[in-house]
Scaffold this active site. Structure first.
Site, short mmCIF file in Angstrom:
data_model
loop_
_atom_site.label_atom_id
_atom_site.label_comp_id
_atom_site.label_asym_id
_atom_site.label_seq_id
_atom_site.Cartn_x
_atom_site.Cartn_y
_atom_site.Cartn_z
CB THR A 1 -93.93 -6.74 50.78
OG1 THR A 1 -95.11 -6.59 51.57
CG2 THR A 1 -92.76 -6.13 51.50
CB SER B 1 -100.71 -11.25 47.71
OG SER B 1 -100.73 -11.33 49.11
CB THR C 1 -95.52 -12.78 51.94
OG1 THR C 1 -95.85 -11.66 52.75
CG2 THR C 1 -94.17 -12.59 51.30
CG ASP C 2 -100.45 -10.25 53.26
OD1 ASP C 2 -99.46 -10.45 53.98
OD2 ASP C 2 -101.03 -9.14 53.18
#
Ligand code: ASP
Length: 334
Positions: free
Chosen positions: A9, A52, A84-85
């Site tokens: 992101t 990610s 961030t996942d």
């Protein structure tokens, strides 16, 4: 200081009609934050440019090798930007793979650059400030977001969209950043295992991750080996419990491949000596399951994958979990 970008992101742009995608590299990310040049001289590496969830453990092993090279050449810290996942998994893998003591700081963003109030620039600046801070030396890999500093061993993504998504549920954050000052409130014991750093080009074996659920008969446990998995991490109920009728399949599997017992709660650590019913933590550990300690299922899976990739046998795996998941809990203690 090197900034490695992996996508996510923080690097995503595009129109509202088709949705945003990771398109910016590290050089473009740092351009948006002029204050970074006051923190350190920066080298940028666009290492990957993907969501990610598309990263692999092999990508992380390659990244760890690049970081290790820079540390050997005298770098005092590095920053990684990514989606961030999966940050809770990649950061922990880096923690296992990169020998310290220089700080490795991973960050990302919850709001992409096309939104009002994107958090990427502030996170990137705070991450660089932490990576440049002598206080951050010896803390292993850190995740910095929302001005908080988290240990890779504990941090979890706990929200789909909030900029306060990152939490270290059991110990809390290690510290924070305020007006550019890095504050470390407490330090963790060093992460002591050299097992995974020996991975090199070895194959990284697939590890299954299953979660116990009410009234599920856990029939997938019996399929784990048939599907080619080299081990299982089970996120059990509460302190490490499963229904009694699931025990035989788990014991059978644990007699051939490593089966790690974690908790689905996301906080605390797996119990060792409290409950005595069939399917309790005492029962499962006595039948050969390995306690994950305070590692959650996602992190336990990373430790098991990297340990097996480094050639660990069952005894080595047990040792690795005691060292990493229980702060070097002495052998022989239940
Ligand atoms: N939503 C994700 C992020 O926060 C996308 C990803 O993980 O790549 O970056």
């Amino acid at each position: 200081m090197t900034v490695f970008s992996l996508g996510g992101t923080i690097a995503s742009t595009g129109g509202a009609a088709s949705g945003v995608r990771p398109q910016l590299g590290a050089a473009e990310l740092i351009e948006a934050v002029p204050q970074l040049h006051e923190v350190a001289e920066l080298e940028t590496v666009a290492f990957r440019q993907i969501p990610s969830g598309d990263l692999t453990l092999r990508d992380v092993v390659e990244l760890a090798a690049e970081i290790t090279k820079r540390f050997a050449a005298g770098a005092s810290g590095v920053v990684i930007t990514q989606g961030t996942d999966t940050i809770e998994e990649t950061s922990f893998a880096l923690d296992l793979l990169v020998p310290g003591p220089q700080p490795v700081v991973v960050t990302g963003a919850m709001r992409n650059p096309t939104l009002a109030g994107p958090d990427g620039p502030a996170n990137l600046l705070a991450a660089a400030q932490v990576a440049a801070a002598p206080e951050a030396t010896g803390l292993g890999t850190l995740v910095v977001a929302n001005d908080e500093i988290h240990a890779a061993r504990f941090v979890r993504k706990t929200h789909t969209s909030s900029t306060a998504a990152f939490r270290s549920i059991t110990p809390g954050p290690l510290g924070w950043v305020v007006e550019g000052r890095v504050r470390i409130a407490f330090r963790l014991p060093a992460l002591e295992t050299d097992l995974p750093s020996a991975i090199g080009a070895h194959e990284i074996p697939p590890i299954a991750l299953l979660t116990s659920a009410l009234d599920d008969d856990a029939r997938l446990v019996a399929e784990v080996e048939k599907l080619g998995y080299a081990g299982l991490v089970l996120e059990a109920f509460g302190g490490g419990h499963v229904p009694a009728h699931v025990v035989p399949a788990l014991e059978d599997l644990a007699s051939r491949v490593p089966v790690v017992l974690a908790s689905r709660t996301g906080g605390g650590e797996v119990l060792r000596s409290t409950y005595g019913f069939p399917g309790s933590e005492r029962d499962l550990l006595a039948r050969g399951l390995i306690a994950a300690g305070f590692l959650d299922g996602l992190k336990a899976r990373i430790l098991l994958s990297l340990s097996l990739a480094a050639g660990a046998d069952l005894l080595d795996v047990r040792t690795a979990f005691r060292q990493v998941g229980a702060f070097a809990f002495p052998a022989g203690v239940p």
